[in-house]
Design a protein around this motif. Structure first.
Motif, PDB file in Angstrom:
ATOM      1  N   GLY A  61       0.791  -1.222   0.000  1.00 13.21           N
ATOM      2  CA  GLY A  61       0.000   0.000   0.000  1.00 13.21           C
ATOM      3  C   GLY A  61       0.824   1.272   0.000  1.00 13.21           C
ATOM      4  N   ILE A  62       2.056   1.202  -0.504  1.00 14.08           N
ATOM      5  CA  ILE A  62       2.958   2.365  -0.518  1.00 14.08           C
ATOM      6  C   ILE A  62       2.723   3.178  -1.790  1.00 14.08           C
ATOM      7  CG2 ILE A  62       5.351   3.136  -0.508  1.00 14.08           C
ATOM      8  CD1 ILE A  62       4.367   1.821   2.129  1.00 14.08           C
ATOM      9  N   VAL A  63       2.325   4.438  -1.614  1.00 17.28           N
ATOM     10  CA  VAL A  63       2.044   5.292  -2.766  1.00 17.28           C
ATOM     11  C   VAL A  63       3.033   6.452  -2.895  1.00 17.28           C
ATOM     12  CG1 VAL A  63      -0.399   4.710  -2.821  1.00 17.28           C
ATOM     13  CG2 VAL A  63       0.349   6.640  -1.443  1.00 17.28           C
ATOM     14  N   TRP A  64       3.691   6.830  -1.792  1.00 17.17           N
ATOM     15  CA  TRP A  64       4.679   7.910  -1.824  1.00 17.17           C
ATOM     16  C   TRP A  64       6.069   7.291  -1.732  1.00 17.17           C
ATOM     17  CZ3 TRP A  64       2.517  12.721  -2.381  1.00 17.17           C
ATOM     18  CH2 TRP A  64       1.210  12.912  -1.947  1.00 17.17           C
ATOM     19  N   VAL A  65       6.880   7.430  -2.771  1.00 17.31           N
ATOM     20  CA  VAL A  65       8.224   6.849  -2.788  1.00 17.31           C
ATOM     21  C   VAL A  65       9.233   7.976  -2.941  1.00 17.31           C
ATOM     22  CG1 VAL A  65       9.811   5.267  -3.942  1.00 17.31           C
ATOM     23  CG2 VAL A  65       7.381   4.679  -3.745  1.00 17.31           C
ATOM     24  N   GLN A  66      10.113   8.066  -1.968  1.00 14.88           N
ATOM     25  CA  GLN A  66      11.168   9.087  -1.964  1.00 14.88           C
ATOM     26  C   GLN A  66      12.515   8.375  -2.058  1.00 14.88           C
ATOM     27  OE1 GLN A  66      11.892  11.361   1.760  1.00 14.88           O
ATOM     28  NE2 GLN A  66      10.997  13.101   0.656  1.00 14.88           N
ATOM     29  N   LEU A  67      13.429   8.904  -2.867  1.00 11.31           N
ATOM     30  CA  LEU A  67      14.709   8.247  -3.118  1.00 11.31           C
ATOM     31  C   LEU A  67      15.870   9.149  -2.736  1.00 11.31           C
ATOM     32  CD1 LEU A  67      13.953   6.903  -6.725  1.00 11.31           C
ATOM     33  CD2 LEU A  67      13.498   5.763  -4.547  1.00 11.31           C
ATOM     34  N   GLY A  68      16.961   8.525  -2.240  1.00 17.93           N
ATOM     35  CA  GLY A  68      18.178   9.281  -1.954  1.00 17.93           C
ATOM     36  C   GLY A  68      18.549   9.211  -0.479  1.00 17.93           C
ATOM     37  N   PRO A  69      19.426  10.116  -0.052  1.00 14.91           N
ATOM     38  CA  PRO A  69      19.867  11.320  -0.754  1.00 14.91           C
ATOM     39  C   PRO A  69      21.108  11.095  -1.616  1.00 14.91           C
ATOM     40  CG  PRO A  69      20.681  11.377   1.493  1.00 14.91           C
ATOM     41  CD  PRO A  69      19.870  10.118   1.366  1.00 14.91           C
ATOM     42  N   LEU A  70      21.180  11.888  -2.679  1.00 17.27           N
ATOM     43  CA  LEU A  70      22.375  11.949  -3.515  1.00 17.27           C
ATOM     44  C   LEU A  70      23.350  12.966  -2.934  1.00 17.27           C
ATOM     45  CD1 LEU A  70      20.915  11.949  -7.137  1.00 17.27           C
ATOM     46  CD2 LEU A  70      22.378  10.181  -6.128  1.00 17.27           C
ATOM     47  N   GLU A  71      24.650  12.646  -3.026  1.00 15.28           N
ATOM     48  CA  GLU A  71      25.688  13.565  -2.568  1.00 15.28           C
ATOM     49  C   GLU A  71      26.564  13.975  -3.757  1.00 15.28           C
ATOM     50  OE1 GLU A  71      27.846  12.110   0.769  1.00 15.28           O
ATOM     51  OE2 GLU A  71      26.062  11.383   1.810  1.00 15.28           O
ATOM     52  N   GLN A  72      27.204  15.119  -3.617  1.00 13.77           N
ATOM     53  CA  GLN A  72      28.127  15.658  -4.631  1.00 13.77           C
ATOM     54  C   GLN A  72      27.566  15.502  -6.047  1.00 13.77           C
ATOM     55  OE1 GLN A  72      32.161  14.178  -3.760  1.00 13.77           O
ATOM     56  NE2 GLN A  72      32.464  16.046  -2.586  1.00 13.77           N
ATOM     57  N   ALA A  93      15.555   4.094 -10.848  1.00 14.89           N
ATOM     58  CA  ALA A  93      14.572   3.694  -9.851  1.00 14.89           C
ATOM     59  C   ALA A  93      13.380   4.642  -9.845  1.00 14.89           C
ATOM     60  CB  ALA A  93      15.220   3.652  -8.472  1.00 14.89           C
ATOM     61  N   ALA A  94      13.635   5.933  -9.991  1.00 12.05           N
ATOM     62  CA  ALA A  94      12.542   6.904 -10.012  1.00 12.05           C
ATOM     63  C   ALA A  94      11.568   6.599 -11.138  1.00 12.05           C
ATOM     64  CB  ALA A  94      13.094   8.313 -10.149  1.00 12.05           C
ATOM     65  N   ALA A  95      12.102   6.220 -12.301  1.00 15.72           N
ATOM     66  CA  ALA A  95      11.254   5.924 -13.452  1.00 15.72           C
ATOM     67  C   ALA A  95      10.440   4.652 -13.233  1.00 15.72           C
ATOM     68  CB  ALA A  95      12.108   5.796 -14.710  1.00 15.72           C
ATOM     69  N   THR A  96      11.048   3.643 -12.634  1.00 15.59           N
ATOM     70  CA  THR A  96      10.369   2.352 -12.496  1.00 15.59           C
ATOM     71  C   THR A  96       9.472   2.280 -11.267  1.00 15.59           C
ATOM     72  OG1 THR A  96      12.291   1.446 -11.306  1.00 15.59           O
ATOM     73  CG2 THR A  96      12.210   1.122 -13.701  1.00 15.59           C
ATOM     74  N   GLN A  97       9.708   3.114 -10.279  1.00 16.09           N
ATOM     75  CA  GLN A  97       8.926   3.066  -9.037  1.00 16.09           C
ATOM     76  C   GLN A  97       7.883   4.170  -8.936  1.00 16.09           C
ATOM     77  OE1 GLN A  97       9.612   0.267  -7.200  1.00 16.09           O
ATOM     78  NE2 GLN A  97      10.967   0.019  -8.985  1.00 16.09           N
ATOM     79  N   SER A  98       7.719   4.950  -9.998  1.00 17.78           N
ATOM     80  CA  SER A  98       6.807   6.113  -9.956  1.00 17.78           C
ATOM     81  C   SER A  98       7.121   6.973  -8.745  1.00 17.78           C
ATOM     82  CB  SER A  98       5.344   5.654  -9.918  1.00 17.78           C
ATOM     83  OG  SER A  98       5.025   4.863 -11.040  1.00 17.78           O
ATOM     84  N   ALA A  99       8.394   7.294  -8.591  1.00 16.55           N
ATOM     85  CA  ALA A  99       8.849   8.003  -7.397  1.00 16.55           C
ATOM     86  C   ALA A  99       8.256   9.398  -7.317  1.00 16.55           C
ATOM     87  CB  ALA A  99      10.374   8.078  -7.372  1.00 16.55           C
ATOM     88  N   TRP A 100       7.973   9.800  -6.102  1.00 18.71           N
ATOM     89  CA  TRP A 100       7.471  11.140  -5.822  1.00 18.71           C
ATOM     90  C   TRP A 100       8.607  12.158  -5.857  1.00 18.71           C
ATOM     91  CZ3 TRP A 100       7.400  13.008  -0.233  1.00 18.71           C
ATOM     92  CH2 TRP A 100       6.832  14.288  -0.126  1.00 18.71           C
ATOM     93  N   GLN A 101       9.720  11.835  -5.191  1.00 18.35           N
ATOM     94  CA  GLN A 101      10.816  12.794  -5.059  1.00 18.35           C
ATOM     95  C   GLN A 101      12.174  12.100  -5.064  1.00 18.35           C
ATOM     96  OE1 GLN A 101       9.868  14.837  -1.379  1.00 18.35           O
ATOM     97  NE2 GLN A 101       8.766  16.464  -2.445  1.00 18.35           N
ATOM     98  N   VAL A 102      13.182  12.861  -5.510  1.00 18.24           N
ATOM     99  CA  VAL A 102      14.593  12.511  -5.349  1.00 18.24           C
ATOM    100  C   VAL A 102      15.195  13.569  -4.431  1.00 18.24           C
ATOM    101  CG1 VAL A 102      16.830  12.391  -6.502  1.00 18.24           C
ATOM    102  CG2 VAL A 102      14.811  11.355  -7.579  1.00 18.24           C
ATOM    103  N   VAL A 103      15.834  13.123  -3.346  1.00 16.22           N
ATOM    104  CA  VAL A 103      16.406  14.034  -2.354  1.00 16.22           C
ATOM    105  C   VAL A 103      17.905  14.174  -2.593  1.00 16.22           C
ATOM    106  CG1 VAL A 103      16.764  14.450   0.119  1.00 16.22           C
ATOM    107  CG2 VAL A 103      14.664  13.326  -0.670  1.00 16.22           C
ATOM    108  N   VAL A 104      18.410  15.406  -2.458  1.00 13.45           N
ATOM    109  CA  VAL A 104      19.852  15.651  -2.534  1.00 13.45           C
ATOM    110  C   VAL A 104      20.289  16.428  -1.297  1.00 13.45           C
ATOM    111  CG1 VAL A 104      19.931  15.619  -5.053  1.00 13.45           C
ATOM    112  CG2 VAL A 104      19.581  17.796  -3.866  1.00 13.45           C
ATOM    113  N   ARG A 105      21.553  16.234  -0.924  1.00 13.89           N
ATOM    114  CA  ARG A 105      22.153  16.978   0.177  1.00 13.89           C
ATOM    115  C   ARG A 105      22.918  18.180  -0.358  1.00 13.89           C
ATOM    116  NH1 ARG A 105      25.696  13.222   3.913  1.00 13.89           N
ATOM    117  NH2 ARG A 105      25.336  14.910   5.409  1.00 13.89           N
TER     118      ARG A 105
END
Length: 320
Positions: A61-72, A93-105
């Motif tokens: 039942g997971i609908v919000w998928v957030q990925l990361g964080p990316l560094e540099q 992963a963002a494309a295949t998981q219908s990700a909501w956000q990609v997080v960066v530092r």
């Protein structure tokens, strides 16, 4: 009381169990979203594959998928081939998981790059994320080159990419020297894209740096000294809605069985959200007093103008 979507950040659901079991536990505890780390993504890509991961997320039942964080993610001599590979895996992963956000530092090295030099790379990455359906969000930290949420909001606004946003983490914001008033005045509503909740002690524990506190002393929302209902109302007044990220990191929380830890985190967060829904202006608990590593309140004051009403000015977060 209202129903709220909760998102379990990676530390909240960390454990030694197989990732499928942990995702199932996240869903069973009532979370509608989760954050997947680079380690999670590399493991899944090398084993079961991203198609199977999406099936597991759907089953939980997971609908919000957030990925990361990316560094540099910016151009610099210290960027490695591994970090470039991380970017590729995250975007895949963002494309295949219908990700909501990609997080960066932001940059946590010393002396640190000028934020101005990061703008072109930010816009390039925001465009790449847009092509796979995810929003790019920046998580500022007190020990980085964008140490406050107000300054980070100005960076995102000045960069101007429509797919760029700001993640406001309660601990990073309040330990970075911000107050509820400075967040209200200094964060441009158009930049606010994600919020993470945790609680903390009045002072950073003795012997801990701010970074160590962030890793080891993030208490359950409502279990510390901070006005978390007030923080929720502040970001809600700026236009934020759902989901509410939950980041809990204490030795006691990690010692609990994963299912119990997740249910406890969800219940505590729903309680403070209910408190924010239930009353207007509570007697605020004491707020953090640990000296900030930068100037204490970092926002651009509004231009003097005739007083008309007590409501918040919408344009005070625009970049100088």
């Amino acid at each position: 009381m209202q129903e709220h979507d909760l998102l379990a950040t990676s530390w909240t659901w960390a454990g030694t169990e197989p990732i499928a079991e942990r995702i199932s536990a996240v869903g069973a505890a009532g979370f509608a979203g989760l954050s997947l780390t680079l380690g999670d993504l590399h493991e899944v890509r090398a084993t079961t594959g991203f198609a199977e991961l999406r099936r597991i997320l759907d089953g939980a039942g997971i609908v919000w998928v957030q990925l990361g964080p990316l560094e540099q993610w910016w151009t610099c001599s210290g960027r490695t081939a591994e970090q470039d590979a991380d970017r590729g895996v995250v975007l895949e992963a963002a494309a295949t998981q219908s990700a909501w956000q990609v997080v960066v530092r932001a940059d946590t090295t010393l002396p640190g790059i000028s934020p101005t030099a990061m703008v072109d790379d930010w816009n390039d990455l925001a465009g790449q994320a847009a092509k796979v359906g995810a929003q790019l969000v920046l998580e500022p930290e007190p020990w980085s080159n964008l140490p406050t949420v107000e300054r980070a909001s100005r960076f995102v606004a000045a960069a101007g990419h429509p797919n760029g946003g700001l993640l406001v983490d309660a601990m990073h914001a309040l330990r970075g020297g911000s107050t509820l008033a400075s967040i209200r005045q200094g964060v441009a509503p158009a930049t606010l894209a994600a919020v993470e909740l945790s609680d903390g002690l009045l002072h950073t524990p003795a012997g801990m740096t701010l970074a160590e506190e962030s890793r080891e002393a993030r208490h359950l929302p409502g279990a510390g000294a901070w006005d978390i209902p007030g923080f929720i109302r502040t970001v809600r007044d700026l236009g934020y809605d759902e989901p509410w990220g939950v980041e809990v990191r204490t030795a006691a929380h990690r010692a609990m069985p994963l299912g119990d830890a997740l249910r406890t985190a969800a219940a505590a967060t729903r309680a403070v959200l209910d408190a924010a829904d239930a009353y207007g202006t509570p007697a605020a608990p004491a707020m953090p007093t640990t000296p900030a590593p930068t100037s204490a309140v970092d926002f651009e004051p509004p231009t003097a103008r005739p007083h008309t009403s007590p409501r918040r000015d919408a344009d005070t977060g625009t970049p100088a």
